[in-house]
Design an enzyme around this catalytic site. Structure first.
Site, PDB file in Angstrom:
ATOM      1  N   GLN A  19     -81.644  59.947 -72.270  1.00 18.76           N
ATOM      2  CA  GLN A  19     -82.134  58.913 -73.344  1.00 18.76           C
ATOM      3  C   GLN A  19     -81.597  57.874 -73.289  1.00 18.76           C
ATOM      4  OE1 GLN A  19     -82.432  62.728 -75.975  1.00 18.76           O
ATOM      5  NE2 GLN A  19     -84.154  61.692 -76.699  1.00 18.76           N
ATOM      6  N   HIS A 113     -79.036  68.558 -71.326  1.00 19.22           N
ATOM      7  CA  HIS A 113     -79.734  68.345 -72.345  1.00 19.22           C
ATOM      8  C   HIS A 113     -81.230  67.898 -71.756  1.00 19.22           C
ATOM      9  CE1 HIS A 113     -79.863  66.464 -76.735  1.00 19.22           C
ATOM     10  NE2 HIS A 113     -80.863  66.351 -75.993  1.00 19.22           N
ATOM     11  N   ASN A 157     -78.738  72.625 -74.685  1.00 15.13           N
ATOM     12  CA  ASN A 157     -79.266  71.874 -75.896  1.00 15.13           C
ATOM     13  C   ASN A 157     -80.668  72.619 -76.255  1.00 15.13           C
ATOM     14  OD1 ASN A 157     -79.398  69.732 -77.825  1.00 15.13           O
ATOM     15  ND2 ASN A 157     -81.298  69.291 -76.906  1.00 15.13           N
ATOM     16  N   GLU A 158     -80.748  73.153 -77.439  1.00 15.84           N
ATOM     17  CA  GLU A 158     -82.043  73.510 -77.949  1.00 15.84           C
ATOM     18  C   GLU A 158     -82.595  74.500 -76.919  1.00 15.84           C
ATOM     19  OE1 GLU A 158     -84.413  70.297 -79.358  1.00 15.84           O
ATOM     20  OE2 GLU A 158     -83.055  69.928 -80.953  1.00 15.84           O
TER      21      GLU A 158
HETATM   22  C1  GCO Z   1     -84.321  67.084 -79.808  1.00 15.90           C
HETATM   23  C2  GCO Z   1     -83.159  66.606 -78.807  1.00 15.90           C
HETATM   24  C3  GCO Z   1     -83.435  65.101 -78.872  1.00 15.90           C
HETATM   25  C4  GCO Z   1     -84.217  64.172 -79.469  1.00 15.90           C
HETATM   26  C5  GCO Z   1     -84.327  64.401 -80.926  1.00 15.90           C
HETATM   27  C6  GCO Z   1     -85.304  63.603 -81.877  1.00 15.90           C
HETATM   28  O1  GCO Z   1     -83.813  67.567 -80.587  1.00 15.90           O
HETATM   29  O2  GCO Z   1     -85.400  67.297 -79.246  1.00 15.90           O
HETATM   30  O3  GCO Z   1     -81.993  67.075 -78.814  1.00 15.90           O
HETATM   31  O4  GCO Z   1     -83.109  64.965 -77.565  1.00 15.90           O
HETATM   32  O5  GCO Z   1     -84.262  63.123 -79.272  1.00 15.90           O
HETATM   33  O6  GCO Z   1     -84.301  65.600 -81.572  1.00 15.90           O
HETATM   34  O7  GCO Z   1     -86.553  64.117 -81.670  1.00 15.90           O
END
Ligand code: GCO
Length: 424
Positions: A19, A113, A157-158
């Site tokens: 990003q 990520h 991440n997530e």
């Molecule tokens: C997510 C990611 C980020 C996003 C942010 C805003 O949470 O989706 O970690 O990369 O850019 O959340 O939507």
């Protein structure tokens, strides 16, 4: 109410490689962005040119008063072909980490990520049973070279993003499967054609690339969980002192009348099912943006009259408190690894941060173990499919000159961090 944060509280901002770095050309997302018919509003391009400007950005973060920086290392750069490690790219991340330490900024490193190397997609991506071992090997390579500089690691991440997207119907009608007896819509046809083109480009199949984040099938979720566990073991084997965790996207689940049972099901799908894989973790990375009201049939639309963010979800900073209270039951330290708002109006960001932090203070007052707060994001950056329109940054970026401009919210968060207390 007390307004002090505990000593040593981590105050930071977060970014993710794809990003902000720019020209992440060996990643799957670069292919998705550039394949004709793309659903991306625009390509990531040079992004914030953070690959070149990281020193200035870290210096700026430090001068604001923040003491932590969450960023990600890009697998596609470190391992451009399977088993081939780029020493030059590890050297780049060494410089990023050293810059953090030079400024007394604690780095929190995310190993994955959302973006993956192109070759991983060719080999079956996040549905392949080989992926956990490959991810762990990459984690090990990073830690061998850079481990002494990395105190905190977020593996994935997530990890629950596939489940969340499915719930939010973000990709509704785009799964390439028309229900029996129903015409495939034009939109779906176009989506399928794009997916096929991406698959050709990645020497893969549409089945393999269609869930380019993670999918929500049981098999795919099992792969993600194993990847996390194996990466954690790999990190710990090289550097036992590193604090390792996963991050989860968690909206506050608010059951509405009759929605309790559905809410419990969603809580399991989005959160509880990941707990066994997190049993050996040192902390939980909490990421929150809004709430989710749940009725008997599922997630309800936004409540009428509520202010919406640029992401079209409710402005609801109190959701962070609700999520921390839920996660606290796992009995582990928590770090808010993302919390933020997409808005053109920075005064709404100021309000959002203040109210979210009031919630954190209420949690701390009740003895909950919150160790830090990373605002998403340091910079206005590439918001995936939505391109550069949503503005999440504390700092604006002119994408032609790459000039950075601090917003009032940046100064506010810096001031709170420096004083380690919320001032009115
Ligand atoms: C997510 C990611 C980020 C996003 C942010 C805003 O949470 O989706 O970690 O990369 O850019 O959340 O939507």
């Amino acid at each position: 109410m007390m307004n002090e944060f505990p000593e040593g509280f981590l105050w930071g901002a977060a970014t993710a490689a794809h990003q902000v770095e720019g020209n992440n050309i060996n990643s799957d997302f670069w292919v998705f962005e550039h394949t004709p018919g793309t659903i991306f509003a625009e390509p990531s391009g040079d992004a914030c040119d953070h690959y070149r400007l990281f020193r200035k950005d870290i210096q700026m973060l430090h001068e604001l008063g923040l003491n932590a920086y969450r960023f990600s290392i890009e697998w596609a750069r470190v391992e451009p072909e399977p088993g081939f490690i780029s020493r030059a790219s590890l050297y780049h991340y060494r410089e990023v980490l050293e810059t953090c330490h030079e400024y007394g900024v604690t780095p929190l490193v995310t190993l994955h990520h959302f973006t993956s190397p192109r070759w991983l997609m060719k080999m079956g991506g996040w549905e392949s049973p080989e992926t956990p071992a490959r991810f762990a090997a990459y984690a090990e390579a990073v830690m061998r070279e850079l481990g002494t500089l990395i105190p905190y690691v977020c593996t994935i991440n997530e990890a629950n993003i596939g489940v969340l997207l499915q719930l939010m119907r973000f990709n509704s009608g785009q799964d390439g499967q028309a229900p029996v007896g129903m015409e495939v819509s034009e939109r779906q046809k176009a989506y399928n054609a794009w997916m096929e083109a991406c698959a050709r480009e990645l020497n893969s199949t549409p089945e393999r690339v269609k869930n380019f984040l993670f999918s929500a099938t049981d098999a795919a979720i099992a792969v993600v969980k194993q990847a996390h566990e194996q990466a954690r073991e790999a990190v710990k084997a090289v550097r036992p002192e590193a604090q390792v965790g996963i991050t989860l996207a968690l909206s506050e689940i608010q059951p509405q009348p009759g929605g309790e049972e559905m809410a419990a099901r969603l809580r399991y799908a989005l959160y509880e099912q990941f707990l066994p894989a997190m049993a050996g973790d040192d902390f939980i990375g909490v990421q929150n943006y809004t709430r989710m009201r749940v009725g008997p049939q599922g997630v309800l639309p936004n409540e009428e009259g509520m202010e919406l963010t640029q992401m079209n979800y409710e402005f609801y900073p109190e959701a962070l408190e609700g999520v921390i209270r839920m996660v606290a039951q796992a009995g582990k330290p928590m770090i808010v690894t993302e919390n933020g708002i997409g808005t053109e109006d920075d005064s709404r960001r100021v309000e959002f941060i203040r109210r979210a932090l009031k919630g954190v203070l209420r949690c701390l007052a009740d003895g909950l173990d919150v160790r830090g707060y990373m605002y998403w994001s340091l910079l206005d950056n590439f918001e995936w499919m939505l391109g550069y329109r949503p503005k999440f940054g504390l700092v604006a970026v002119d994408r032609i000159t790459q000039e950075r401009t601090l917003k009032p919210s940046a100064r506010l968060l810096g001031q709170i961090a420096r004083q380690n207390r919320l001032v009115d």
